[in-house]
Design a protein around this motif. Structure first.
Motif, PDB file in Angstrom:
ATOM      1  N   VAL A 133     -10.134  -0.486 -75.917  1.00 10.27           N
ATOM      2  CA  VAL A 133      -8.601  -0.718 -75.984  1.00 10.27           C
ATOM      3  C   VAL A 133      -8.410  -1.983 -75.584  1.00 10.27           C
ATOM      4  N   GLY A 134      -8.022  -3.346 -76.333  1.00 12.91           N
ATOM      5  CA  GLY A 134      -7.928  -4.282 -75.551  1.00 12.91           C
ATOM      6  C   GLY A 134      -9.173  -5.091 -74.941  1.00 12.91           C
ATOM      7  N   GLU A 135      -9.136  -5.628 -73.805  1.00 12.36           N
ATOM      8  CA  GLU A 135     -10.378  -6.353 -73.303  1.00 12.36           C
ATOM      9  C   GLU A 135     -10.982  -5.371 -72.361  1.00 12.36           C
ATOM     10  N   ASP A 136     -10.336  -4.400 -71.894  1.00 11.88           N
ATOM     11  CA  ASP A 136     -11.194  -3.774 -70.797  1.00 11.88           C
ATOM     12  C   ASP A 136     -11.031  -2.238 -70.757  1.00 11.88           C
ATOM     13  N   GLY A 137     -10.053  -1.588 -71.863  1.00 13.02           N
ATOM     14  CA  GLY A 137      -9.920  -0.227 -71.696  1.00 13.02           C
ATOM     15  C   GLY A 137     -10.988   0.393 -72.575  1.00 13.02           C
ATOM     16  N   HIS A 138     -11.227   1.735 -72.046  1.00 11.67           N
ATOM     17  CA  HIS A 138     -12.126   2.594 -72.810  1.00 11.67           C
ATOM     18  C   HIS A 138     -11.498   3.887 -73.257  1.00 11.67           C
ATOM     19  N   ARG A 139     -11.932   4.489 -74.282  1.00  5.83           N
ATOM     20  CA  ARG A 139     -11.493   5.878 -74.782  1.00  5.83           C
ATOM     21  C   ARG A 139     -12.680   6.571 -75.274  1.00  5.83           C
ATOM     22  N   ILE A 140     -12.917   7.880 -74.489  1.00  3.96           N
ATOM     23  CA  ILE A 140     -14.073   8.633 -75.105  1.00  3.96           C
ATOM     24  C   ILE A 140     -13.521   9.911 -75.507  1.00  3.96           C
ATOM     25  N   LEU A 141     -13.306  10.192 -76.769  1.00  2.00           N
ATOM     26  CA  LEU A 141     -12.333  11.076 -77.446  1.00  2.00           C
ATOM     27  C   LEU A 141     -13.258  12.240 -78.048  1.00  2.00           C
ATOM     28  N   TYR A 142     -13.079  13.606 -77.671  1.00  2.00           N
ATOM     29  CA  TYR A 142     -13.681  14.705 -78.152  1.00  2.00           C
ATOM     30  C   TYR A 142     -12.734  15.341 -78.910  1.00  2.00           C
ATOM     31  N   PRO A 143     -13.240  15.791 -80.264  1.00  2.56           N
ATOM     32  CA  PRO A 143     -12.090  16.484 -81.120  1.00  2.56           C
ATOM     33  C   PRO A 143     -12.199  18.008 -81.028  1.00  2.56           C
ATOM     34  N   TYR A 144     -10.920  18.624 -81.142  1.00  2.00           N
ATOM     35  CA  TYR A 144     -10.618  20.059 -81.216  1.00  2.00           C
ATOM     36  C   TYR A 144     -10.049  20.364 -82.418  1.00  2.00           C
ATOM     37  N   PHE A 145     -10.902  21.055 -83.362  1.00  2.00           N
ATOM     38  CA  PHE A 145     -10.563  21.290 -84.719  1.00  2.00           C
ATOM     39  C   PHE A 145      -9.843  22.519 -85.085  1.00  2.00           C
ATOM     40  N   CYS A 146      -9.976  23.421 -84.095  1.00  2.00           N
ATOM     41  CA  CYS A 146      -9.562  24.823 -84.461  1.00  2.00           C
ATOM     42  C   CYS A 146      -7.782  24.895 -84.944  1.00  2.00           C
ATOM     43  N   GLU A 147      -7.814  25.736 -85.740  1.00  2.00           N
ATOM     44  CA  GLU A 147      -6.500  25.692 -86.318  1.00  2.00           C
ATOM     45  C   GLU A 147      -5.384  26.694 -85.352  1.00  2.00           C
ATOM     46  N   ASP A 148      -6.186  27.634 -84.881  1.00  2.00           N
ATOM     47  CA  ASP A 148      -5.358  28.726 -84.115  1.00  2.00           C
ATOM     48  C   ASP A 148      -6.216  29.328 -83.077  1.00  2.00           C
ATOM     49  N   PRO A 149      -5.756  29.145 -81.493  1.00  2.38           N
ATOM     50  CA  PRO A 149      -4.695  28.624 -81.436  1.00  2.38           C
ATOM     51  C   PRO A 149      -4.660  27.198 -81.156  1.00  2.38           C
ATOM     52  N   ALA A 150      -3.587  26.186 -81.114  1.00  2.00           N
ATOM     53  CA  ALA A 150      -3.485  24.926 -80.941  1.00  2.00           C
ATOM     54  C   ALA A 150      -4.080  24.733 -79.224  1.00  2.00           C
ATOM     55  N   LEU A 151      -4.209  23.558 -79.116  1.00  2.00           N
ATOM     56  CA  LEU A 151      -4.720  23.163 -77.711  1.00  2.00           C
ATOM     57  C   LEU A 151      -3.422  23.294 -76.621  1.00  2.00           C
ATOM     58  N   SER A 152      -3.582  24.193 -75.621  1.00  2.00           N
ATOM     59  CA  SER A 152      -2.354  24.000 -74.930  1.00  2.00           C
ATOM     60  C   SER A 152      -2.776  23.132 -73.759  1.00  2.00           C
ATOM     61  N   ASP A 153      -1.821  22.660 -72.794  1.00  2.72           N
ATOM     62  CA  ASP A 153      -1.951  21.996 -71.756  1.00  2.72           C
ATOM     63  C   ASP A 153      -3.100  22.507 -70.722  1.00  2.72           C
ATOM     64  N   GLU A 154      -3.087  23.661 -70.341  1.00  5.35           N
ATOM     65  CA  GLU A 154      -4.071  24.346 -69.618  1.00  5.35           C
ATOM     66  C   GLU A 154      -5.603  24.426 -70.070  1.00  5.35           C
ATOM     67  N   ALA A 155      -5.429  24.729 -71.547  1.00  3.78           N
ATOM     68  CA  ALA A 155      -7.005  24.612 -72.111  1.00  3.78           C
ATOM     69  C   ALA A 155      -7.442  23.126 -72.077  1.00  3.78           C
TER      70      ALA A 155
END
Length: 222
Positions: free
Chosen positions: A135-157
């Motif tokens: 992102v931009g000149e020096d930012g990085h993002r490593i993104l892992y997907p959660y696909f499950c429909e139920d339950p949605a991903l909670s803050d604790e999870a």
């Protein structure tokens, strides 16, 4: 036993599912393992979400239009016609909002980050098929997907997931890591969901509980 070697998303799903949902998930896994071990499994290789996620990555790279390709994949395919459009809507809700808020160049990192977390004798948790970009000149993002429909991903999870990612992904800072609930179009990072220090204890307790439930159910099958 697949829960001794398991993807992070599937494990989080099992950890936070209702009792009935978890039982169904574990029984499905057990029956699949029995069929595979006997050589009678007729399941075709591949991941249900794999084609969609590959398309999403290519959309981020500017190589295709996700809406168009998703419509094509869903057309006439009973297993995809409901969920693939929902995944598309959720992903684009997140991605287009991200682009609007951060009017800076995005560049895909072609090498997908893969890592594994060894959970203290319980099993190995896989963190694979990430979406990685700058992102931009020096930012990085490593993104892992959660696909499950139920339950949605909670803050604790999400906190447990981010913690597990931080234990095995090397070369990137904790602030670079993201979990994306694809269907909800919501990403989590320690910037908005900070770790509070009990993540290791919770993660291991919940993982051990899932494995114990798996063993109990497995004993019901010949």
């Amino acid at each position: 036993m697949s829960f001794h070697l398991i993807g992070l998303g599937k494990l989080l799903n099992a950890m936070y599912a209702s009792d009935a949902q978890r039982t169904t998930l574990l029984r499905t896994d057990i029956r699949s393992g029995i069929k595979k071990a006997s050589g009678s499994s007729t399941e075709k290789g591949g991941d249900f979400y794999g084609p969609f996620w590959a398309d999403a990555k290519r959309h981020v790279a500017g190589e295709l239009d996700l809406r168009t390709v998703t419509s094509q994949r869903a057309a006439g395919n009973k297993t995809r016609e409901r969920l693939y459009p929902l995944l598309c809507d959720g992903f684009l809700l997140w991605w287009e909002e991200k682009r609007r808020l951060r009017n800076v160049p995005f560049s895909v990192i072609n090498t997908s980050v893969k890592a594994r977390y060894d959970a203290l004798g319980l099993g190995t948790v896989k963190v694979e098929n990430t979406l990685s970009f700058t992102v931009g000149e020096d930012g990085h993002r490593i993104l892992y997907p959660y696909f499950c429909e139920d339950p949605a991903l909670s803050d604790e999870a999400a906190r447990l997931g981010l913690w597990a990612m931080s234990q095995c992904i090397k070369g990137y800072a904790l602030k670079d890591l993201r979990l994306l609930d694809v269907l909800e179009g919501r990403s989590f990072s320690v910037l908005d969901t900070p770790l509070i220090g009990n993540e290791e204890t919770f993660f291991l307790q919940k993982y051990a509980f899932v494995l114990e439930e798996w063993q109990k159910l497995r004993a019901e099958y010949p």
